[in-house]
Design a protein around this motif. Structure first.
Motif, PDB file in Angstrom:
ATOM      1  N   SER A 178       0.851  -1.185   0.000  1.00 14.67           N
ATOM      2  CA  SER A 178       0.000   0.000   0.000  1.00 14.67           C
ATOM      3  C   SER A 178       0.886   1.233   0.000  1.00 14.67           C
ATOM      4  O   SER A 178       2.041   1.178   0.429  1.00 14.67           O
ATOM      5  CB  SER A 178      -0.901   0.008   1.237  1.00 14.67           C
ATOM      6  N   THR A 179       0.343   2.347  -0.485  1.00 13.06           N
ATOM      7  CA  THR A 179       1.110   3.591  -0.409  1.00 13.06           C
ATOM      8  C   THR A 179       1.233   4.053   1.039  1.00 13.06           C
ATOM      9  O   THR A 179       2.249   4.617   1.434  1.00 13.06           O
ATOM     10  CB  THR A 179       0.443   4.702  -1.245  1.00 13.06           C
ATOM     11  N   LYS A 180       0.184   3.805   1.828  1.00 19.36           N
ATOM     12  CA  LYS A 180       0.233   4.164   3.241  1.00 19.36           C
ATOM     13  C   LYS A 180      -0.743   3.279   3.998  1.00 19.36           C
ATOM     14  O   LYS A 180      -1.947   3.352   3.797  1.00 19.36           O
ATOM     15  CB  LYS A 180      -0.117   5.634   3.457  1.00 19.36           C
ATOM     16  N   LEU A 181      -0.209   2.427   4.859  1.00 22.00           N
ATOM     17  CA  LEU A 181      -1.051   1.499   5.584  1.00 22.00           C
ATOM     18  C   LEU A 181      -0.431   1.213   6.935  1.00 22.00           C
ATOM     19  O   LEU A 181       0.675   0.675   7.027  1.00 22.00           O
ATOM     20  CB  LEU A 181      -1.205   0.197   4.788  1.00 22.00           C
ATOM     21  N   GLU A 182      -1.125   1.605   7.992  1.00 23.41           N
ATOM     22  CA  GLU A 182      -0.640   1.367   9.344  1.00 23.41           C
ATOM     23  C   GLU A 182      -1.591   0.406  10.055  1.00 23.41           C
ATOM     24  O   GLU A 182      -2.784   0.669  10.178  1.00 23.41           O
ATOM     25  CB  GLU A 182      -0.549   2.680  10.128  1.00 23.41           C
ATOM     26  N   ILE A 183      -1.064  -0.739  10.497  1.00 23.00           N
ATOM     27  CA  ILE A 183      -1.859  -1.721  11.217  1.00 23.00           C
ATOM     28  C   ILE A 183      -1.105  -2.090  12.486  1.00 23.00           C
ATOM     29  O   ILE A 183       0.085  -2.427  12.438  1.00 23.00           O
ATOM     30  CB  ILE A 183      -2.099  -2.989  10.375  1.00 23.00           C
ATOM     31  N   ASP A 184      -1.760  -2.032  13.599  1.00 22.21           N
ATOM     32  CA  ASP A 184      -1.111  -2.349  14.868  1.00 22.21           C
ATOM     33  C   ASP A 184      -0.777  -3.836  14.947  1.00 22.21           C
ATOM     34  O   ASP A 184      -1.538  -4.694  14.479  1.00 22.21           O
ATOM     35  CB  ASP A 184      -2.023  -1.985  16.046  1.00 22.21           C
ATOM     36  N   GLY A 185       0.375  -4.125  15.560  1.00 21.42           N
ATOM     37  CA  GLY A 185       0.744  -5.497  15.876  1.00 21.42           C
ATOM     38  C   GLY A 185       1.236  -6.331  14.719  1.00 21.42           C
ATOM     39  O   GLY A 185       1.240  -7.570  14.806  1.00 21.42           O
ATOM     40  N   VAL A 186       1.656  -5.695  13.616  1.00 18.92           N
ATOM     41  CA  VAL A 186       2.185  -6.453  12.484  1.00 18.92           C
ATOM     42  C   VAL A 186       3.559  -5.909  12.108  1.00 18.92           C
ATOM     43  O   VAL A 186       3.992  -4.866  12.598  1.00 18.92           O
ATOM     44  CB  VAL A 186       1.236  -6.383  11.257  1.00 18.92           C
ATOM     45  N   THR A 187       4.226  -6.617  11.215  1.00 18.82           N
ATOM     46  CA  THR A 187       5.530  -6.177  10.724  1.00 18.82           C
ATOM     47  C   THR A 187       5.338  -5.100   9.653  1.00 18.82           C
ATOM     48  O   THR A 187       4.504  -5.254   8.755  1.00 18.82           O
ATOM     49  CB  THR A 187       6.309  -7.361  10.124  1.00 18.82           C
ATOM     50  N   HIS A 188       6.115  -4.029   9.755  1.00 20.80           N
ATOM     51  CA  HIS A 188       6.046  -2.950   8.767  1.00 20.80           C
ATOM     52  C   HIS A 188       7.352  -2.881   7.982  1.00 20.80           C
ATOM     53  O   HIS A 188       8.439  -2.829   8.568  1.00 20.80           O
ATOM     54  CB  HIS A 188       5.789  -1.605   9.455  1.00 20.80           C
ATOM     55  N   ILE A 189       7.240  -2.897   6.680  1.00 21.81           N
ATOM     56  CA  ILE A 189       8.401  -2.779   5.800  1.00 21.81           C
ATOM     57  C   ILE A 189       8.222  -1.517   4.972  1.00 21.81           C
ATOM     58  O   ILE A 189       7.255  -1.394   4.217  1.00 21.81           O
ATOM     59  CB  ILE A 189       8.551  -4.016   4.893  1.00 21.81           C
ATOM     60  N   ASP A 190       9.130  -0.570   5.133  1.00 24.81           N
ATOM     61  CA  ASP A 190       9.052   0.699   4.411  1.00 24.81           C
ATOM     62  C   ASP A 190       9.951   0.647   3.186  1.00 24.81           C
ATOM     63  O   ASP A 190      11.122   0.244   3.270  1.00 24.81           O
ATOM     64  CB  ASP A 190       9.495   1.862   5.310  1.00 24.81           C
ATOM     65  N   SER A 226      11.376   3.166   0.236  1.00 29.05           N
ATOM     66  CA  SER A 226      11.494   4.561  -0.160  1.00 29.05           C
ATOM     67  C   SER A 226      11.552   4.661  -1.678  1.00 29.05           C
ATOM     68  O   SER A 226      11.621   3.659  -2.391  1.00 29.05           O
ATOM     69  CB  SER A 226      12.747   5.193   0.452  1.00 29.05           C
ATOM     70  N   ALA A 227      11.535   5.877  -2.176  1.00 28.59           N
ATOM     71  CA  ALA A 227      11.506   6.121  -3.617  1.00 28.59           C
ATOM     72  C   ALA A 227      12.730   5.575  -4.338  1.00 28.59           C
ATOM     73  O   ALA A 227      12.692   5.338  -5.541  1.00 28.59           O
ATOM     74  CB  ALA A 227      11.341   7.605  -3.891  1.00 28.59           C
ATOM     75  N   ASN A 228      13.843   5.373  -3.622  1.00 25.06           N
ATOM     76  CA  ASN A 228      15.055   4.875  -4.274  1.00 25.06           C
ATOM     77  C   ASN A 228      15.292   3.391  -3.972  1.00 25.06           C
ATOM     78  O   ASN A 228      16.404   2.905  -4.010  1.00 25.06           O
ATOM     79  CB  ASN A 228      16.288   5.689  -3.837  1.00 25.06           C
ATOM     80  N   ASN A 229      14.186   2.651  -3.681  1.00 25.53           N
ATOM     81  CA  ASN A 229      14.243   1.213  -3.444  1.00 25.53           C
ATOM     82  C   ASN A 229      14.994   0.825  -2.176  1.00 25.53           C
ATOM     83  O   ASN A 229      15.394  -0.328  -2.027  1.00 25.53           O
ATOM     84  CB  ASN A 229      14.856   0.462  -4.653  1.00 25.53           C
ATOM     85  N   ALA A 230      15.181   1.757  -1.269  1.00 27.41           N
ATOM     86  CA  ALA A 230      15.757   1.420   0.031  1.00 27.41           C
ATOM     87  C   ALA A 230      14.661   0.797   0.895  1.00 27.41           C
ATOM     88  O   ALA A 230      13.553   1.319   0.987  1.00 27.41           O
ATOM     89  CB  ALA A 230      16.317   2.659   0.706  1.00 27.41           C
ATOM     90  N   VAL A 231      14.965  -0.335   1.532  1.00 31.44           N
ATOM     91  CA  VAL A 231      13.965  -1.093   2.276  1.00 31.44           C
ATOM     92  C   VAL A 231      14.377  -1.173   3.737  1.00 31.44           C
ATOM     93  O   VAL A 231      15.511  -1.556   4.061  1.00 31.44           O
ATOM     94  CB  VAL A 231      13.794  -2.511   1.704  1.00 31.44           C
ATOM     95  N   ILE A 232      13.452  -0.817   4.627  1.00 34.19           N
ATOM     96  CA  ILE A 232      13.730  -0.860   6.073  1.00 34.19           C
ATOM     97  C   ILE A 232      12.589  -1.594   6.758  1.00 34.19           C
ATOM     98  O   ILE A 232      11.416  -1.246   6.582  1.00 34.19           O
ATOM     99  CB  ILE A 232      13.851   0.553   6.670  1.00 34.19           C
ATOM    100  N   ARG A 233      12.929  -2.616   7.544  1.00 34.82           N
ATOM    101  CA  ARG A 233      11.928  -3.303   8.367  1.00 34.82           C
ATOM    102  C   ARG A 233      11.894  -2.612   9.713  1.00 34.82           C
ATOM    103  O   ARG A 233      12.904  -2.532  10.411  1.00 34.82           O
ATOM    104  CB  ARG A 233      12.272  -4.781   8.515  1.00 34.82           C
ATOM    105  N   ARG A 234      10.700  -2.120  10.098  1.00 32.89           N
ATOM    106  CA  ARG A 234      10.617  -1.325  11.325  1.00 32.89           C
ATOM    107  C   ARG A 234      10.337  -2.176  12.565  1.00 32.89           C
ATOM    108  O   ARG A 234      10.609  -1.748  13.673  1.00 32.89           O
ATOM    109  CB  ARG A 234       9.540  -0.242  11.178  1.00 32.89           C
ATOM    110  N   ASN A 235       9.730  -3.339  12.430  1.00 36.49           N
ATOM    111  CA  ASN A 235       9.510  -4.190  13.596  1.00 36.49           C
ATOM    112  C   ASN A 235       9.140  -5.599  13.157  1.00 36.49           C
ATOM    113  O   ASN A 235       9.048  -5.867  11.986  1.00 36.49           O
ATOM    114  CB  ASN A 235       8.384  -3.595  14.474  1.00 36.49           C
TER     115      ASN A 235
END
Length: 357
Positions: A334-346, A348-357
């Protein structure tokens, strides 16, 4: 079945990626054209060694590179598998724990991934071939016998069509091929009918969860000949009756390769009476059915839901995400999707990928 680790090299816009993955629901969020779909495309590619977004593997290789690589660690119960796929122009190589996988059909047993993507919305309004493809892929993953049968039928069909295209077709050879096609057709039709029955057992509950209200949902299989007593004779007659037309048009006009199915929601055909949103829900529910037709929790498919929330109202988005949380390993873009209690992978526009939790 879960993917615990994923590595990409020169795949689409990713020069290099190494990512540990969660075992439940993961959101993959980022701007448009940032690489979200590319990431889940790589996950899906592990299952069939082909993309749902392109028929040309060259599109998967980063510009200026000669090849692309996907590596994954897959866990199924206590089993750990290392899958590596190298895609180069004109060929691909698949390794399981460092050893070559000779038949690509084996991949879906090693990594079973089901996908829902925006392009799927037109499934019930597009050509019958798209719907048959869904049945063949789903059944091929479920049964190696079905995969062998559909492959054999495809070869016989190709031979028969090649004969029909000749200036002076050998009618006796066409008859022999037709008899062989009839022999293969009976179990194919039975497999498809039984699978449709299985789908109809789980389909209403899925679509009811997404709609948030009771409804009647059913798919109707339309075989070229109903299986049962008299199938062989009826199938032979169908091929014989169409022979003159086939000779004129130089193509086989009847058989399992011409079959279709339709979807009815509350008694109405979704293709002609369904809104865009209803078609989207119907296809989503159908695509999720194979997940519920596997009883072994360790063998449940990995689910990819690409842009699943678009064109749905807020309530149905909420219902869909609640439904997705009840699945096994699932990736939602999704372009923007926040769901509590799940893993979030961001992403960025330059294909940089960060797992937040």
């Amino acid at each position: 079945m879960i993917i615990t680790h994923l590595e990409l090299r020169d795949f689409r816009g990713y020069e290099k990626l190494s990512l540990d993955l969660g075992d439940g629901l993961s959101t993959i969020a980022g701007p448009n054209a940032s690489g979200k779909s590319n990431l889940v495309e790589a996950i899906h590619y592990l299952s069939l060694a082909r993309s749902w977004r392109t028929n040309d593997d060259k599109d998967l290789i980063r510009d200026g590179c000669e090849s692309a690589t996907i590596k994954a660690t897959v866990k199924e119960g206590s089993l750990i598998r290392k899958i590596e796929i190298e895609i180069s122009k004109g060929k691909k190589k698949v390794l399981l724990n460092g050893k070559p996988v000779r038949r690509l059909s084996e991949l879906s047993k090693l990594v079973n991934v089901i996908v829902f993507a925006p392009s799927d919305v037109a499934l019930f309004t597009s050509s019958p071939g798209e719907r048959r493809n869904f049945l063949d892929i789903s059944l091929g993953k479920k049964s190696s016998d079905y995969f062998s049968l559909i492959s054999k039928y495809g070869k016989l069909l190709k031979e028969r069509n090649a004969l029909l295209k000749r200036e002076n077709p050998d009618l006796r050879l066409i008859e022999v091929l037709t008899e062989q096609m009839v022999e293969v057709s009976l179990p194919l039709v039975r497999y498809r009918r039984l699978y449709v029955d299985e789908i109809n057992r789980v389909l209403p509950n899925i679509i009811e969860n997404v709609r948030g209200e009771p409804c009647k949902a059913k798919i109707y299989y339309r075989p070229f000949i109903k299986d049962g007593d008299g199938f062989v004779e009826a199938a032979k007659k169908a091929y014989q009756d169409s022979l003159q037309s086939d000779l004129i048009h130089k193509s086989t006009s009847v058989g399992p390769h011409r079959e279709d199915f339709s979807f009815k929601l509350n008694g109405k055909d979704i293709s002609t009476h369904g809104s865009q949103g209803e078609n989207r829900m119907a296809v989503f529910a159908l695509k999720m059915c194979p997940y519920f037709l596997i009883d072994d929790l360790d063998r449940k498919p990995i689910c990819v839901l690409d842009d699943v929330a678009s064109e749905l109202d807020e309530k149905r988005v909420e219902n869909t995400l609640r439904f997705a949380k009840g699945l096994g390993q699932t990736f939602v873009t999704s372009t923007k999707l926040e769901i509590d209690g799940v893993t979030h992978i961001d992403v960025s526009a330059n294909n940089a990928v960060i797992r937040r939790n």
